[in-house]
Design an enzyme around this catalytic site. Structure first.
Site, PDB file in Angstrom:
ATOM      1  CD  GLN A   1      -2.997  -1.037   2.268  1.00 40.23           C
ATOM      2  OE1 GLN A   1      -2.701  -1.647   3.284  1.00 40.23           O
ATOM      3  NE2 GLN A   1      -4.115  -0.350   2.160  1.00 40.23           N
TER       4      GLN A   1
ATOM      5  CG  HIS B   1      -0.883  -6.270   5.234  1.00 40.79           C
ATOM      6  ND1 HIS B   1      -1.035  -5.565   6.410  1.00 40.79           N
ATOM      7  CD2 HIS B   1      -1.989  -6.003   4.517  1.00 40.79           C
ATOM      8  CE1 HIS B   1      -2.179  -4.888   6.391  1.00 40.79           C
ATOM      9  NE2 HIS B   1      -2.777  -5.142   5.247  1.00 40.79           N
TER      10      HIS B   1
ATOM     11  CG  ASN C   1      -3.321  -7.355   8.289  1.00 43.12           C
ATOM     12  OD1 ASN C   1      -3.488  -6.756   9.345  1.00 43.12           O
ATOM     13  ND2 ASN C   1      -4.071  -7.119   7.221  1.00 43.12           N
ATOM     14  CD  GLU C   2      -7.844  -6.918   8.034  1.00 45.01           C
ATOM     15  OE1 GLU C   2      -8.275  -7.024   6.870  1.00 45.01           O
ATOM     16  OE2 GLU C   2      -7.999  -5.900   8.722  1.00 45.01           O
TER      17      GLU C   2
ATOM     18  CE1 TYR D   1      -9.900   0.386   9.585  1.00 48.11           C
ATOM     19  CE2 TYR D   1      -9.701  -1.998   9.603  1.00 48.11           C
ATOM     20  CZ  TYR D   1      -9.126  -0.753   9.460  1.00 48.11           C
ATOM     21  OH  TYR D   1      -7.785  -0.643   9.195  1.00 48.11           O
TER      22      TYR D   1
ATOM     23  CD  GLU E   1      -5.056  -2.810   9.580  1.00 51.28           C
ATOM     24  OE1 GLU E   1      -6.152  -2.557   9.010  1.00 51.28           O
ATOM     25  OE2 GLU E   1      -4.201  -3.560   9.081  1.00 51.28           O
TER      26      GLU E   1
ATOM     27  CD1 TRP F   1      -6.230   1.906   7.651  1.00 53.68           C
ATOM     28  CD2 TRP F   1      -4.399   0.700   8.104  1.00 53.68           C
ATOM     29  NE1 TRP F   1      -5.694   1.499   6.456  1.00 53.68           N
ATOM     30  CE2 TRP F   1      -4.566   0.760   6.705  1.00 53.68           C
ATOM     31  CE3 TRP F   1      -3.302   0.012   8.616  1.00 53.68           C
ATOM     32  CZ2 TRP F   1      -3.695   0.148   5.803  1.00 53.68           C
ATOM     33  CZ3 TRP F   1      -2.431  -0.609   7.719  1.00 53.68           C
ATOM     34  CH2 TRP F   1      -2.633  -0.543   6.333  1.00 53.68           C
TER      35      TRP F   1
ATOM     36  CD  GLU G   1      -8.150   0.691   1.809  1.00 47.33           C
ATOM     37  OE1 GLU G   1      -8.698  -0.398   2.057  1.00 47.33           O
ATOM     38  OE2 GLU G   1      -7.163   1.098   2.432  1.00 47.33           O
ATOM     39  CD1 TRP G   2      -6.425  -2.924   0.953  1.00 42.55           C
ATOM     40  CD2 TRP G   2      -4.902  -3.929  -0.323  1.00 42.55           C
ATOM     41  NE1 TRP G   2      -5.327  -3.190   1.749  1.00 42.55           N
ATOM     42  CE2 TRP G   2      -4.375  -3.810   1.001  1.00 42.55           C
ATOM     43  CE3 TRP G   2      -4.106  -4.534  -1.298  1.00 42.55           C
ATOM     44  CZ2 TRP G   2      -3.107  -4.268   1.355  1.00 42.55           C
ATOM     45  CZ3 TRP G   2      -2.840  -5.006  -0.943  1.00 42.55           C
ATOM     46  CH2 TRP G   2      -2.363  -4.860   0.358  1.00 42.55           C
TER      47      TRP G   2
END
Length: 443
Positions: free
Chosen positions: A20, A121, A165-166, A296, A354, A401, A408-409
């Site tokens: 990113q 990530h 990550n995630e 989030y 995050e 974050w 952003e992907w």
């Protein structure tokens, strides 16, 4: 400014990820990642954006660390680009890539900022994807080879390590929903990917212990509070299934050495799960030193029998504010989640690795970025963390974050999460009002 009462040893940081922010996607011997490939294919990313340049952090990391110091950060969480270290995924090491991260770590320590490294990530080497990617069990051993090298090279200086990550996003968003690299729509493959990612996590934790390093290792999961839209039996059951899919599919193996029952039975009825070997769950169930959580928003769920294997849909709640991502702002969900984690899963330290929001940020005529909505978001979520600590949850740190606006992907450069505004044309950095607020809070 709102008054807070955090423990003296509480860590305040900010987070980023390699693809990113770094750019330099093919420089100094770096190999291609699945995100390099995916973003270069038409239709995958909004406006055809790629991470080729991103924030050019690869060339500007010293400037960025100076800004981190200005923000009073205790710690900086970043990820390492696997193909920068192993261009082919394993085998030959790219020394220039390794040197970049060594210099980054040294510069952080010189600035009095503790590095926290995420090993994965989402930017898997494309060469490994061509061998089957995370569907291939061999990838778990390549991951150990990669992690062991980094532990050996950086383990004396870096005290905080995160394996993944995630994993939900890497497995399901990338292989079932197809919105992320490698862009597949295959639930069976996604389940296998999820399992192998978890297996690789366990193997790497085991390797870290064997190397007897002075530090801590954990994992970061993206977790949500899950609420049924009504108290009807069907909505409650639908919410329970979503809880297993979004949260428990990763929490249960780590802390209970098993997959959650309802979803496991559903998957067993529909797919061949022979890739789960005897002994795998014991490997995944390695003791970790901490749990990282990315929070989030919450998920509100309604039963929907027309919807494939899961029989439910997500409902957008009207009333609370929403971010530019369309996500509801719901700080109570973070408090409830933290309480639940302590009651059901772990007494280990928890880090909020995050938390933040996307906003429609603009630079005004005075060169200022007034992002009051982001300040409100951080303030309310930090209050939720403070409440959780008072209720006995061992939250040890909080990472905003993100440190800076970035790629952003699948949304490309259209969504801004940063404390620092980045002009993607000139790469100029500007501290937003939220950055100044955060700096003052830490002080």
């Amino acid at each position: 400014m709102t008054e807070y009462n955090f423990p003296d040893v509480f860590i305040f940081g900010a987070a980023t990820s390699s693809y990113q922010i770094e750019g330099a996607w093919d420089k100094d011997g770096k190999g291609e990642s699945i995100w390099d490939r995916f973003s270069h294919q038409e239709g995958n990313v909004l406006n055809g954006d790629t991470g080729d340049q991103a924030c050019d952090h690869y060339n500007r990391f010293k400037e960025d660390i100076a800004l981190m110091k200005e923000l009073n950060l205790d710690s900086y969480r970043f990820s390492i680009s696997w193909p920068r270290i192993f261009p082919e995924g394993h085998g030959k090491v790219n020394q220039a890539g390794l040197d970049f991260y060594k210099e980054l770590v040294d510069e952080l320590l010189k600035a009095g900022i503790e590095p926290a490294i995420t090993l994965y990530h989402w930017d898997l080497p494309q060469a490994i994807q061509e061998e089957g990617g995370w569907e291939n069990r061999k990838t778990t051993d390549y991951f150990v080879e990669y992690a062991e090298l980094l532990f050996y090279e950086l383990g004396d200086k870096v005290k905080s390590w995160i394996t993944h990550n995630e994993p939900w996003v890497a497995s399901f968003l990338g292989n079932y929903f197809g919105e992320h690299a490698p862009g597949k729509n295959d639930l069976s493959a996604a389940i296998q990917v999820a399992h192998n990612i978890m297996l690789s996590h366990g193997k790497v934790v085991k390797k870290y212990r064997e190397m007897d390093l002075d530090g801590e290792i954990g994992i970061t999961l993206d977790l949500h509070e899950i609420n049924p839209v009504s108290q009807s039996k069907s909505d409650i059951e639908a919410a329970e299934l979503e809880e297993e899919f979004s949260n428990r599919w990763f929490l249960d193996p780590i802390f209970k050495a098993k997959y959650p029952d309802k979803l496991m039975n559903k998957f067993k009825d529909n797919f061949n799960l022979e890739f789960i070997d005897e002994g795998d769950m014991e490997i995944i169930n390695q003791e970790i030193d901490f749990l990282g959580i990315n929070y989030y928003t919450r998920h509100v769920i309604e039963a929907d029998k027309s919807n494939n294997i899961f029989d439910y849909k997500h409902v957008k709640m009207i009333g609370n504010p929403h971010t530019e991502m369309g996500w509801e702002v719901y700080p109570d969900g973070l408090y409830n989640l933290l309480i639940n984690l302590k009651e059901e899963y772990t007494d280990k330290p928890i880090y909020i690795t995050e938390n933040g929001r996307a906003s429609d940020d603009k630079v005004d005529e005075y060169g200022r970025v007034n992002d009051k909505d982001r300040i409100d978001y951080y303030a309310s979520h930090l209050k939720a963390v403070e409440r959780a600590i008072k209720s006995g949850v061992p939250v040890a740190g909080y990472y905003a974050w993100s440190l800076m606006d970035n790629f952003e992907w699948a949304w490309g450069y259209t969504r801004r999460f940063g404390l620092i505004y980045v002009d993607f044309e000139t790469k100029k950095r500007i501290l937003k009002d939220s950055a100044k607020w955060y700096r003052q809070l830490i002080k």
